[in-house]
Design an enzyme around this catalytic site. Structure first.
Site, PDB file in Angstrom:
ATOM      1  N   TRP A  28       0.802  -1.129   0.113  1.00 57.05           N
ATOM      2  CA  TRP A  28       0.160  -0.017   0.069  1.00 57.05           C
ATOM      3  C   TRP A  28       0.968   1.190   0.078  1.00 57.05           C
ATOM      4  CZ3 TRP A  28      -1.700   2.896   4.795  1.00 57.05           C
ATOM      5  CH2 TRP A  28      -0.816   2.481   6.162  1.00 57.05           C
ATOM      6  N   ASP A  29       2.213   1.302   0.279  1.00 59.10           N
ATOM      7  CA  ASP A  29       2.976   1.957   0.113  1.00 59.10           C
ATOM      8  C   ASP A  29       3.199   2.925  -1.108  1.00 59.10           C
ATOM      9  OD1 ASP A  29       3.902   0.062   1.675  1.00 59.10           O
ATOM     10  OD2 ASP A  29       6.114   0.874   1.790  1.00 59.10           O
ATOM     11  N   GLU A  57       0.924  -2.342  12.581  1.00 59.92           N
ATOM     12  CA  GLU A  57       0.974  -3.781  12.783  1.00 59.92           C
ATOM     13  C   GLU A  57       1.206  -4.550  14.066  1.00 59.92           C
ATOM     14  OE1 GLU A  57       3.857  -4.099   9.712  1.00 59.92           O
ATOM     15  OE2 GLU A  57       2.267  -4.214   8.230  1.00 59.92           O
ATOM     16  N   LYS A 116       2.946   1.119  16.130  1.00 65.95           N
ATOM     17  CA  LYS A 116       4.313   1.052  15.165  1.00 65.95           C
ATOM     18  C   LYS A 116       4.215   2.133  14.330  1.00 65.95           C
ATOM     19  CE  LYS A 116       6.369  -1.823  11.787  1.00 65.95           C
ATOM     20  NZ  LYS A 116       6.203  -3.226  10.622  1.00 65.95           N
ATOM     21  N   GLN A 117       3.105   2.418  13.778  1.00 66.30           N
ATOM     22  CA  GLN A 117       3.337   3.762  12.769  1.00 66.30           C
ATOM     23  C   GLN A 117       1.789   4.304  12.738  1.00 66.30           C
ATOM     24  OE1 GLN A 117       3.495   0.225  10.051  1.00 66.30           O
ATOM     25  NE2 GLN A 117       2.804   1.949   8.608  1.00 66.30           N
TER      26      GLN A 117
HETATM   27  C1  BGC Z   1       5.049  -1.173   7.474  1.00 68.40           C
HETATM   28  C2  BGC Z   1       3.898  -1.512   6.497  1.00 68.40           C
HETATM   29  C3  BGC Z   1       4.619  -1.309   5.099  1.00 68.40           C
HETATM   30  C4  BGC Z   1       5.711  -2.402   4.955  1.00 68.40           C
HETATM   31  C5  BGC Z   1       6.444  -1.925   3.556  1.00 68.40           C
HETATM   32  C6  BGC Z   1       5.843  -2.408   7.149  1.00 68.40           C
HETATM   33  O1  BGC Z   1       7.220  -2.408   8.191  1.00 68.40           O
HETATM   34  O2  BGC Z   1       4.759  -1.591   8.786  1.00 68.40           O
HETATM   35  O3  BGC Z   1       2.977  -0.580   6.394  1.00 68.40           O
HETATM   36  O4  BGC Z   1       3.525  -1.348   4.163  1.00 68.40           O
HETATM   37  O5  BGC Z   1       6.579  -2.109   5.686  1.00 68.40           O
HETATM   38  O6  BGC Z   1       6.947  -0.749   3.493  1.00 68.40           O
END
Ligand code: BGC
Length: 757
Positions: free
Chosen positions: A326-327, A468, A582-583
């Site tokens: 999804w990035d 996550e 996490k984010q």
């Molecule tokens: C992130 C995801 C991301 C992926 C690839 C993961 O560490 O939590 O949101 O899509 O890395 O960049």
């Protein structure tokens, strides 16, 4: 100065980092910033887009092409290498204005001869299959030299080797390497040709290498130069005789010559920068970091195809299986949408082209519609494994739910396609698969959603949001908000098709029978539960029960860490039972839907979640920067801007999760840097023919200048501390409306408007 990335010493510990930092690329391939004498141990890689392979039960990943630039210079029998020789000085340089890599090294041999080596390389934009290199050397004393140069087939692979049936031979002055991939038997050919005016050559080859040995006695203080052309073709490029076309491609390169090819490349890059550059005055470091971020987005942009999109680590290697996450839709797309919408279209068309993979995934899990792959490759089937992380303590694989439960991926895809339409007014993508994709995503959510009879509402249960560290939660705010938007977009899309594309509407309905879903979509849209701001605190709970988790500071949580690479999420992760995320999650939703939430709600949530966010993902900092800019917290926005914009310059990012290597470049952060500068500090919001601007420049920035394209019309915009200047391109044929300070302005083609703010 703002275009050069430089290192003035050779540091063994930085080989991997510099491989990423000095990456060059042209969207078809990426070539890591390694030295010409390096091999796979130093992670040399020519990473190809749109060619994946799987060996046995190892992870499927992109294929690295054999290295056609391998060049080793021997002086009186002694190998000159930064890894083993004495070095008087060494420089490595990347010119981001035209994606040209240079190295200069002065070696000292054991007998005291000083040999200077210069090498320059670039990947052609004119012929995306072509790699060009110029190599020169000069010795302080007469000596005998030997040049070993050709194609090195022993490439860096994480889950390889991917190439079988290798053939190495010489044909029409070209060293040839031909092989097929292990899984799908795709053909891959590399042809290398050299232009050299001295020495005598012997061709040599073995089962991995196809190369030449050129020997010569050289004079003191005289510069010797040769040029190499390397062409890379695969059958997936719609080519039958890959070797034949690779030879032709080199022949054409020889005819044009290195200098001409370089000149053309520079010109093509100049043209690119006209549309994409962002200028900052008053802050050189931000300027360089931002341009560097833009550079990274452009070297991996698939300008030539819609069969592939941008992987999470770009074209810097095979990390994350070269998969598209999804990035791309949420973090990179805005840059392309606002500067190069034709590339944005390719990226989204890739999702339309892989719709069947998403349908297979949905069906596999027992749902209808399209459930996009968390990690998508060429077919759209999910490359993400059920056990994606290995526990550092036990060495055992951990069951992760990225693949099964990050259902927001389908909403992200639908959202992005609709954003493309809103920003460009281009309906063709909708007609050519976009509408079908959005409708199938909505259908997936209708079948995934749970109708809570007691509460008379739909809920989205058992999901993982962007954060996550908290898997399998109920009513994750981000996911539910995005699902609602998907339904909204699907209904709008259906209306649009019905009103304007009757034939396509009928055909699509015949194919996927969506009319029977319309009432379902409407019902779900109206009754979908979306976590709302708490009446007293304004806080939107990230998911049901988040508030009951342990309230601990990030600092305290970090004190509990035993192994620096231990995974903080999953069943036993340290963050799982706490509020540490996490984010950006809720904050991301608020950023995407800025206009649907009050300033107070945005502010309260930013302040609440910010101290609890680990930024364990490189996707996080820019989201906090963007919302901070929107809220006028310019110092915070600036701090997070620098974090996102400098990530690939400093190399300051996580390299391992569990035992999994996740190093490489960070295109999502690069996209985040552009977003923060233009959409954040520039305060640009564009939708449906209207561009609203409310700038908030950081203290040190005296002006910010950039280009945007909206509804096909291009503008140059300059923002100073108190004035906005908009210049519409002469060739514009329509006018968009600008809204500044609540005032509506029209900027006619060729017109310049200036307004104080
Ligand atoms: C992130 C995801 C991301 C992926 C690839 C993961 O560490 O939590 O949101 O899509 O890395 O960049």
């Amino acid at each position: 100065m703002e275009w050069l990335i430089k290192e003035n010493i050779f540091d063994k510990d930085k080989i991997e980092l510099n491989g990423n930092k000095f990456l060059i690329g042209n969207g078809y391939m990426g070539y890591r910033g390694t030295m010409e004498e390096f091999s796979k141990e130093q992670l040399v890689a020519c990473n190809l887009s749109d060619l994946y392979d799987k060996v046995g039960d190892k992870w499927r990943e992109p294929v690295n092409a054999p290295n056609g630039l391998l060049t080793r210079l021997y002086c009186n029998g002694e190998l000159l290498s930064v890894l083993s020789s004495d070095i008087e000085c060494h420089e490595q340089e990347l010119n981001i204005r035209n994606s040209t890599h240079r190295r200069y090294t002065k070696f000292i041999t054991s007998s005291g001869i000083k040999v200077e080596v210069k090498a320059e390389r670039f990947l052609s934009l004119y012929n995306l299959h072509l790699i060009c290199m110029k190599y020169s050397f000069k010795a302080s004393e007469p000596c005998d030299i030997l040049i070993e140069t050709g194609i090195d087939g022993q490439v860096w692979d994480i889950n390889g080797p991917h190439l079988i049936n290798i053939e190495t031979y010489k044909r029409e002055d070209n060293c040839i390497f031909h092989a097929i991939t292990n899984e799908n038997k795709n053909s891959l050919a590399i042809a290398e040709r050299i232009e050299i005016g001295f020495g005598s050559e012997v061709y040599d080859s073995n089962s991995y290498n196809s190369f030449r040995e050129i020997s010569s006695s050289i004079e003191a203080d005289k510069e010797y130069t040769f040029v190499k052309y390397v062409s890379v073709f695969k059958d997936r490029d719609d080519v039958e005789d890959c070797v034949g076309v690779a030879i032709e491609s080199n022949e054409a390169a020889v005819n044009l010559g290195y200098d001409k090819l370089l000149e053309v490349n520079k010109e093509l890059w100049n043209q690119r920068w006209n549309d994409i550059d962002v200028e900052i005055e008053g802050d050189d470091y931000s300027q360089l970091a931002l341009r560097y971020s833009i550079y990274h987005l452009m070297i991996i942009a698939p300008t030539h195809t819609d069969n592939t999109s941008i992987p999470a680590r770009g074209l810097s290697g095979q990390v994350y299986k070269g998969a598209i996450f999804w990035d791309t839709e949420i973090f990179m797309l805005p840059f392309f949408l606002n500067t190069k919408p034709e590339i944005a279209r390719n990226l989204l068309k890739y999702r339309c082209n892989t719709l069947d993979g998403a349908r297979r995934k949905a069906a596999d899990y027992g749902y209808r519609g399209a459930f996009y792959a968390w990690e998508s490759q060429d077919t759209g089937d999910d490359a993400c494994t059920y056990f994606n992380v290995t526990d550092v303590f036990t060495g055992r694989p951990m069951r992760t739910y990225f693949r099964d439960k990050q259902v927001h991926i389908s909403a992200d895809v639908a959202y992005a396609i609709w954003q493309y339409y809103l920003a460009t007014g281009d309906e063709s993508l909708l007609v050519e698969g976009g509408a079908e994709t959005i409708i199938e995503c909505a259908r997936f959510f209708y079948s995934y959603g749970y109708f809570n009879m007691d509460k008379n509402r739909y809920e989205i249960l058992d999901v993982t949001g962007p954060d996550e560290y908290h898997e399998r939660v109920n009513n994750n705010a981000y996911t539910s908000i995005m699902v609602k938007y998907t339904l909204e977009a699907a209904l709008a899309c259906i209306e649009l098709l019905k009103a304007k594309y009757e034939k396509e509407y009928i055909n699509l309905n015949l194919e996927i029978n969506f009319e029977q879903e319309i009432d379902n979509f409407k019902d779900m849209f109206e009754k979908l539960y979306i976590p709302t701001p708490d009446k007293e605190t304004n806080i939107i709970e990230q998911f049901d029960g988040y508030e009951r988790l342990e309230n601990i500071s990030l600092e305290k949580l970090k004190e509990r860490i035993i192994d620096p690479n231990e995974y903080l999420g999953g069943g036993n992760g340290l963050a799982t039972t706490t509020k540490i995320l996490k984010q950006a999650d809720v904050v991301l939703a608020l950023n995407l839907f800025k206009d649907r939430y009050s300033e107070q709600v945005k502010k309260s949530n930013w302040e609440y979640y910010e101290p609890q966010t680990e930024h364990g993902s490189s996707l996080s900092a820019c989201v906090y920067a963007l919302l901070a800019a929107d809220l006028g917290k310019v110092d915070w926005a600036y701090k997070y801007f620098l974090k996102t914009a400098t990530i690939d310059l400093t190399g300051d990012s996580k390299q391992y999760v569990g035992t999994l290597y996740i190093g490489g470049t960070h295109p999502a952060s690069n996209g985040g840097a552009w977003m923060t500068a233009v959409l954040g500090f520039g305060g640009v919001k564009a939708s449906e023919g209207q561009i609203t601007m409310s700038p908030k420049l950081p203290e040190s920035w005296t002006f910010l200048k950039f280009r945007v394209v909206h509804y096909g019309q291009k503008y140059s915009i300059k923002i100073t501390k108190d004035q906005i200047t908009i210049k519409a391109d002469n060739i514009n044929h329509k006018c968009n409306e600008f809204v500044i300070n609540g005032e509506k302005l029209i900027c006619n083609p060729g017109q310049i408007i200036e307004i104080r703010y």
